[in-house]
Write a protein that holds these residues in place. Sequence first.
Motif: not given
Length: 274
Positions: A178, A180, A195-196, A198-200, A202, A205
């Motif tokens: 993760d 983030r 942030r974008n 990190a979501y794509r 990880s 996630l």
Amino acid sequence: MRHKISDWDNAYANGINIPQGDRWPAAWVEPARLYRETLTVTGRARLGLAYGDKPRNRFDLFLSEGAPKGLVVFVHGGFWIGLDNSYWSHYARGAVERGYAVAMPMYTLAPENRIAEITVEIGSAIEAAAKEIDGPIRLIGHSAGGHLVTRMISATSPLPEAVRSRIANVVSLSGVHDLRPLLTTKMNEKQRIDRNEAYRESPALLEPLPEARVTCWVGAGERAEFIRQNALLASIWKGLGAETEAVEEPDKHHFTILDGMEDAGHPLMDALFS
């Protein structure tokens, strides 16, 4: 007891929190060099094979004595901003002695590359190595490398289906699953994770690929964040249908957790080849 992390830099700092931690990564240089030389003399090391056009798009390939049973790919760590594959050559020993070829790629580091671009490069490296060696593919990565190998079996994997279908197992050693928590760290000035991304990027996630198998392996003496990240992916992906296991190896920290890779009979190698 409640606990809140206030210093994220310290939470992910290994060397300063390990007795004599400044020995690493320099302690790996000589054994890695000797292993490369030994296998080169016997014709079982192919060094600097290209998988792309950039200077660091290279991988070393170490061969078993007989025809390889399959391919192991080891992806190194360094928080995506440091080191290269030359530090880790001797950690091919355990898999080679079990009859597998071992590919060790390096990749273009941040800030020149974003994390998403590193993901694509590792996919290309695995695809190139897979063309050299037949049979099942097993992936293992350390720290940032743990992120990258689990990224390969995430739903948005860059690997083509022909390669994905050959992946028999994955081991993440002290992986960061993760991204983030890294957003506010000092090293993110080089990593440039937003942030974008990190979501794509990880794995924790993302959904695992169908039939994904992963062992998340960490040292019981590591920083609490690495232990948490280890358990996190195993727990989340288990709930999404993957076959997972979380292991905390006693008396190991972030650097010595790799030692089992040198021993063909170590439980870590058993997990990789299960």
